[in-house]
Design a protein around this motif. Structure first.
Motif, short mmCIF file in Angstrom:
data_model
loop_
_atom_site.label_atom_id
_atom_site.label_comp_id
_atom_site.label_asym_id
_atom_site.label_seq_id
_atom_site.Cartn_x
_atom_site.Cartn_y
_atom_site.Cartn_z
N UNK A 16 0.88 -0.97 -0.06
CA UNK A 16 -0.01 0.10 -0.02
C UNK A 16 1.19 1.52 -0.06
N UNK A 17 -0.02 2.37 0.29
CA UNK A 17 0.73 3.83 -0.05
C UNK A 17 0.17 4.53 1.08
N UNK A 18 1.07 5.82 1.18
CA UNK A 18 1.22 6.74 2.29
C UNK A 18 1.52 7.98 1.61
N UNK A 19 1.30 9.07 2.35
CA UNK A 19 0.89 10.38 2.61
C UNK A 19 1.61 10.80 4.16
N UNK A 20 2.71 11.05 3.76
CA UNK A 20 3.26 12.13 4.87
C UNK A 20 3.30 13.62 4.75
N UNK A 21 3.07 14.10 5.69
CA UNK A 21 3.24 15.84 5.88
C UNK A 21 3.63 16.11 7.03
N UNK A 22 4.38 17.06 6.99
CA UNK A 22 5.56 17.78 7.94
C UNK A 22 4.77 19.49 7.66
N UNK A 23 4.14 19.59 8.73
CA UNK A 23 3.96 21.48 8.63
C UNK A 23 4.66 22.42 9.46
N UNK A 24 5.36 22.85 8.77
CA UNK A 24 6.40 23.89 9.45
C UNK A 24 5.47 25.13 9.86
N UNK A 25 6.33 25.98 10.61
CA UNK A 25 5.56 27.02 11.73
C UNK A 25 5.65 28.48 10.89
N UNK A 73 6.06 25.00 -0.87
CA UNK A 73 6.73 25.94 -0.34
C UNK A 73 5.91 27.16 -0.27
N UNK A 74 4.69 27.00 -0.40
CA UNK A 74 3.42 27.64 -0.47
C UNK A 74 2.74 27.24 0.83
N UNK A 75 2.56 26.54 0.91
CA UNK A 75 2.30 25.68 2.19
C UNK A 75 2.81 25.47 3.42
N UNK A 76 3.93 25.83 3.18
CA UNK A 76 5.59 26.00 4.61
C UNK A 76 5.31 24.10 4.58
N UNK A 77 5.33 23.46 4.24
CA UNK A 77 4.98 21.46 3.58
C UNK A 77 5.78 21.12 3.14
N UNK A 78 5.90 20.05 3.81
CA UNK A 78 6.95 19.13 3.34
C UNK A 78 6.46 17.29 2.98
N UNK A 79 6.13 17.30 1.78
CA UNK A 79 5.46 15.84 2.42
C UNK A 79 6.45 14.22 1.89
N UNK A 80 6.10 13.28 2.53
CA UNK A 80 7.07 12.17 1.92
C UNK A 80 5.81 10.43 1.37
N UNK A 81 6.22 10.76 -0.01
CA UNK A 81 5.18 9.59 -0.30
C UNK A 81 5.45 8.25 -0.50
N UNK A 82 5.03 7.54 0.51
CA UNK A 82 5.19 5.75 0.55
C UNK A 82 4.80 5.72 -0.73
N UNK A 83 5.37 4.58 -1.22
CA UNK A 83 4.35 3.28 -2.04
C UNK A 83 4.96 2.22 -2.11
N UNK A 84 4.69 1.21 -2.16
CA UNK A 84 5.28 -0.74 -2.37
C UNK A 84 5.16 -0.64 -1.31
#
Length: 115
Positions: A16-25, A73-84
């Protein structure tokens, strides 16, 4: 200084897949490197993805081709898309910012890969 808040972890089946988010202040536009690490009990924290200013990224062989780091950068967010996803991807995942010689960490989000 920057505060980081991760989200998006959970239970997922192998493959399966998951997407993690990291929101910065604050703005991450000028933060030199944004990274994701993971850690399992009794083991060292392991780097799984890095995104540097200018767009270069790197991944260890264990996740290369399956994980993708990206910045919004517009959302001050970094993502980690994890597949397989595999059972060995089970860990607590942490967001990290390296800025002006300082390291900042989030509190982590747990990912469990199990049937």
């Amino acid at each position: 200084q920057v505060q980081l808040v991760e989200s998006g972890g959970g239970l997922v089946q192998p493959g399966g897949s998951l997407r993690l988010s990291c929101a910065a202040s604050r703005s991450i536009l000028s933060i030199y490197a944004m990274s994701w690490y993971r850690q399992v009990p009794g083991k060292q924290r392991e780097l799984v993805a890095t995104d540097r200013v200018g767009g270069s990224t790197n991944y260890p062989d264990s996740v290369k081709g399956r994980f993708t780091i990206s910045r919004d950068n517009a959302k001050n967010t970094v993502y980690l898309q994890m597949n397989s996803l595999k059972p060995e991807d089970t860990a607590v995942y942490y967001c990290n910012a390296f800025d002006s010689g300082y390291l900042y960490w989030g509190q982590g989000t747990r990912v469990t890969v199990s049937s």
